[in-house]
Design an enzyme around this catalytic site. Structure first.
Site, PDB file in Angstrom:
ATOM      1  N   GLN A 129      32.802  34.822  67.969  1.00  0.00           N
ATOM      2  CA  GLN A 129      31.902  33.803  67.399  1.00  0.00           C
ATOM      3  C   GLN A 129      31.584  34.132  65.944  1.00  0.00           C
ATOM      4  O   GLN A 129      31.333  35.288  65.617  1.00  0.00           O
ATOM      5  CB  GLN A 129      30.605  33.739  68.204  1.00  0.00           C
ATOM      6  CG  GLN A 129      30.791  33.217  69.621  1.00  0.00           C
ATOM      7  CD  GLN A 129      30.845  31.700  69.699  1.00  0.00           C
ATOM      8  OE1 GLN A 129      30.650  31.000  68.710  1.00  0.00           O
ATOM      9  NE2 GLN A 129      31.148  31.195  70.884  1.00  0.00           N
ATOM     10  N   TYR A 131      37.528  31.258  79.833  1.00  0.00           N
ATOM     11  CA  TYR A 131      37.653  31.230  78.364  1.00  0.00           C
ATOM     12  C   TYR A 131      36.801  32.358  77.782  1.00  0.00           C
ATOM     13  O   TYR A 131      35.958  32.137  76.926  1.00  0.00           O
ATOM     14  CB  TYR A 131      37.221  29.874  77.796  1.00  0.00           C
ATOM     15  CG  TYR A 131      37.865  28.693  78.466  1.00  0.00           C
ATOM     16  CD1 TYR A 131      39.066  28.188  77.997  1.00  0.00           C
ATOM     17  CD2 TYR A 131      37.287  28.106  79.594  1.00  0.00           C
ATOM     18  CE1 TYR A 131      39.675  27.119  78.631  1.00  0.00           C
ATOM     19  CE2 TYR A 131      37.901  27.040  80.229  1.00  0.00           C
ATOM     20  CZ  TYR A 131      39.093  26.553  79.740  1.00  0.00           C
ATOM     21  OH  TYR A 131      39.694  25.496  80.369  1.00  0.00           O
ATOM     22  N   GLU A 162      41.202  34.620  80.105  1.00  0.00           N
ATOM     23  CA  GLU A 162      41.407  34.273  78.697  1.00  0.00           C
ATOM     24  C   GLU A 162      42.912  34.273  78.448  1.00  0.00           C
ATOM     25  O   GLU A 162      43.645  35.094  78.999  1.00  0.00           O
ATOM     26  CB  GLU A 162      40.673  35.333  77.857  1.00  0.00           C
ATOM     27  CG  GLU A 162      41.167  35.544  76.461  1.00  0.00           C
ATOM     28  CD  GLU A 162      40.951  34.338  75.569  1.00  0.00           C
ATOM     29  OE1 GLU A 162      39.857  33.765  75.587  1.00  0.00           O
ATOM     30  OE2 GLU A 162      41.908  33.981  74.858  1.00  0.00           O
ATOM     31  N   ASP A 194      33.402  28.239  78.412  1.00  0.00           N
ATOM     32  CA  ASP A 194      33.210  28.174  76.956  1.00  0.00           C
ATOM     33  C   ASP A 194      34.556  27.806  76.334  1.00  0.00           C
ATOM     34  O   ASP A 194      35.177  28.608  75.651  1.00  0.00           O
ATOM     35  CB  ASP A 194      32.703  29.545  76.467  1.00  0.00           C
ATOM     36  CG  ASP A 194      32.389  29.555  74.986  1.00  0.00           C
ATOM     37  OD1 ASP A 194      32.431  28.479  74.344  1.00  0.00           O
ATOM     38  OD2 ASP A 194      32.099  30.641  74.454  1.00  0.00           O
ATOM     39  N   CYS A 238      31.664  23.687  72.149  1.00  0.00           N
ATOM     40  CA  CYS A 238      31.655  23.595  70.690  1.00  0.00           C
ATOM     41  C   CYS A 238      32.028  22.179  70.242  1.00  0.00           C
ATOM     42  O   CYS A 238      32.236  21.940  69.061  1.00  0.00           O
ATOM     43  CB  CYS A 238      32.589  24.636  70.076  1.00  0.00           C
ATOM     44  SG  CYS A 238      34.271  24.501  70.660  1.00  0.00           S
TER      45      CYS A 238
HETATM   46  N1  SAH Z   1      33.493  33.047  75.356  1.00  0.00           N
HETATM   47  C1  SAH Z   1      34.164  33.645  74.233  1.00  0.00           C
HETATM   48  C2  SAH Z   1      35.340  32.837  73.693  1.00  0.00           C
HETATM   49  C3  SAH Z   1      35.115  31.369  73.482  1.00  0.00           C
HETATM   50  S1  SAH Z   1      36.308  30.545  72.484  1.00  0.00           S
HETATM   51  C4  SAH Z   1      33.173  33.923  73.126  1.00  0.00           C
HETATM   52  O1  SAH Z   1      32.109  33.333  73.071  1.00  0.00           O
HETATM   53  O2  SAH Z   1      33.491  34.758  72.275  1.00  0.00           O
HETATM   54  C5  SAH Z   1      37.445  29.922  73.614  1.00  0.00           C
HETATM   55  C6  SAH Z   1      38.453  30.924  74.110  1.00  0.00           C
HETATM   56  O3  SAH Z   1      39.307  30.244  75.024  1.00  0.00           O
HETATM   57  C7  SAH Z   1      39.370  31.519  73.046  1.00  0.00           C
HETATM   58  O4  SAH Z   1      39.290  32.913  73.126  1.00  0.00           O
HETATM   59  C8  SAH Z   1      40.770  31.010  73.421  1.00  0.00           C
HETATM   60  O5  SAH Z   1      41.777  31.947  73.153  1.00  0.00           O
HETATM   61  C9  SAH Z   1      40.626  30.763  74.904  1.00  0.00           C
HETATM   62  N2  SAH Z   1      41.522  29.776  75.527  1.00  0.00           N
HETATM   63  C10 SAH Z   1      42.054  28.658  74.972  1.00  0.00           C
HETATM   64  N3  SAH Z   1      42.757  27.966  75.887  1.00  0.00           N
HETATM   65  C11 SAH Z   1      42.669  28.647  77.061  1.00  0.00           C
HETATM   66  C12 SAH Z   1      43.178  28.416  78.384  1.00  0.00           C
HETATM   67  N4  SAH Z   1      43.899  27.355  78.669  1.00  0.00           N
HETATM   68  N5  SAH Z   1      42.869  29.319  79.329  1.00  0.00           N
HETATM   69  C13 SAH Z   1      42.113  30.410  79.049  1.00  0.00           C
HETATM   70  N6  SAH Z   1      41.616  30.666  77.816  1.00  0.00           N
HETATM   71  C14 SAH Z   1      41.885  29.805  76.836  1.00  0.00           C
END
Ligand code: SAH
Length: 458
Positions: free
Chosen positions: A287, A316, A337, A385, A412
């Protein structure tokens, strides 16, 4: 084709600005026909010169302000508007926060969810210099490698030194790096010809640790003088603990390529969030607004309402930032992730913080969730997320099958959040309490929102 616009190019007219677009442009309406006006704010009465009139919408320039908004503040830097870095900098922060709440409310009104409440946006005390990460393009400008930004929606390069919303130390490091690259005569990337070396300079800085990572994104595998360049960066910036070369040879707008190598120091920086320590590598999502992230995560975990007996899925999960906070209050946490480097960080982060009740998997969120459920794992809470595109229908299907009591949705993008709330609604999950917007991105039109969904009693 007949032009049905009620205005025509070069026409002059007076109108009142009614709204703002996601790009931060004022919107005036002429018989319902939207005219987009750069720099104009809601409530302002403006004399307009029509620049372009397409069938469904047009663009106009404000040539005179007959009234100005009481929420207008000194214009700041016009480059920051043109590049889209800080399109709302000419608006008071209080007005920005109100606007973000209205963005969410308006989307609910347009859907079938107008009964839902939206809490006031949680803002920052100090809404500038907040970003812990910068990714700035390097281009040749007047014969020298220069760092800056592109004019929004174009390939026109604008040199910049003060980015206003970035951690000021990051702005300083970018200039030091730029000067070293100049000294070593490293050619900047040329997009048209697809030649040159340095495409982007990425800098990340730990808010609490002060540790800095510099990533030089190169078009070529070879970076002449790499050892000396990275040594000089560390010599001139003693807070730089990691210098990385990332190679991106593709013709693409995506910034990072797939391969990275450490030129100096470590392959990660460390930072803290709500008392937990995290290793963050170049490829991992983290973030960008640490001050607001602490509030956002604390609230998301509070809303999960854990007692210590629960099984929780964090979909995620990135480097496990939310997962670890959840693990402190739950029995077991499963995180998924898609970026392998992020999962490697997540596992290391669990270890660093001495938390043993976490399982992380690299993969697609919808597949991992479906697999866990078929393995007999029954989550009490699912935290999501997702990126801007929101959840897939398959994910929602898998989540409903998992039958958690609660889904805590950190979003977001309010447009996909509202869409997904409607989809969950069709499956018997409805929002409890108010949606809560958080301002993770002051001076821009982005807004982060938390919503809690619960399964209706059978
Ligand atoms: N919760 C974490 C990341 C949120 S951002 C934080 O707050 O730091 C969203 C994340 O989803 C990213 O790290 C991205 O790489 C991941 N992502 C995107 N598409 C995805 C999918 N299909 N399956 C799993 N993760 C995914």
């Amino acid at each position: 084709m007949k032009n049905k616009a009620p205005v025509s190019k070069n026409e002059e007219l007076t109108a009142t600005i009614e709204d703002l677009t996601y790009q931060g442009m004022g919107v005036a309406k002429v018989d319902g026909y939207p005219l987009f006006v750069a720099g104009a704010l809601p409530g302002e009465q403006v004399k307009l010169h029509v620049l372009k009139a397409d069938k469904k919408y047009g663009f106009a320039k404000a040539i005179d302000y007959l009234t100005t908004s009481p929420d207008r503040v000194a214009p700041g830097k016009k480059e920051l508007v043109q590049t889209g870095i800080a399109p709302l900098q000419h608006w008071t922060y209080a007005a920005q926060l109100k606007y973000k709440r209205k963005l969410v409310t308006d989307l609910l009104q347009k859907s079938h969810l107008s009964n839902l409440e939206v809490a006031p946006t949680v803002g920052m005390e100090n809404p500038s210099g907040y970003r812990n990460k910068a990714q700035v393009p390097a281009r040749d400008f007047k014969g020298q490698l220069t760092t800056g930004f592109f004019r929004r929606g174009s390939h026109n390069f604008v040199p910049l030194e003060d980015y206003f919303i970035q951690d000021p130390r990051i702005d300083e490091v970018i200039l030091v790096v730029r000067d070293i690259l100049r000294e070593f005569k490293v050619p900047a990337y040329n997009e048209e010809k697809h030649t040159g070396v340095i495409r982007n300079v990425m800098v990340r800085r730990g808010h609490y640790s002060g540790e800095v990572m510099v990533v030089l994104v190169t078009k070529t595998k070879k970076l002449m003088g790499a050892a000396e360049i990275s040594a000089q960066i560390q010599e001139k910036c003693s807070d730089v603990v990691s210098v990385i070369q990332n190679i991106n040879s593709e013709k693409t707008n995506v910034i990072l390529g797939k391969t990275s190598k450490v030129l100096r120091g470590r392959n990660y920086i460390q930072d803290q969030l709500n008392g937990l320590t995290f290793n963050i590598s170049a490829q991992s999502f983290y973030q960008v607004n640490p001050v607001q992230t602490e509030k956002l995560y604390a609230r998301a975990v509070e809303l999960a309402d854990l007692t210590g007996t629960e099984t929780v899925v964090d979909a995620y999960c990135g480097i496990g930032t939310i997962s670890l906070s959840l693990a402190q209050a739950a029995k077991q946490v499963y995180g998924v992730e898609i970026v392998p480097e992020a999962i490697a960080d997540a596992k290391e982060n669990a270890r660093l913080n001495n938390l043993k009740n976490l399982t992380f998997e690299t993969g697609n969120a919808e597949d991992a969730l479906a697999k866990w459920v078929s393995d007999g794992i029954q989550p009490d809470v699912i935290m999501v997320d997702p990126p801007r595109k929101g959840l897939t229908e398959n994910f929602i299907e898998a989540a409903v099958k998992a039958a958690p009591q609660k889904v805590v949705y950190v979003s977001c993008n309010p447009a996909t959040l509202v869409r997904d709330i409607e989809r969950f609604g069709e499956q018997g999950y409805s929002v409890i309490g108010a949606l809560e917007p958080f301002d993770q991105f002051p001076q821009t039109t982005h807004v982060e929102t938390i919503a809690v969904l619960e399964k209706a009693a059978d």
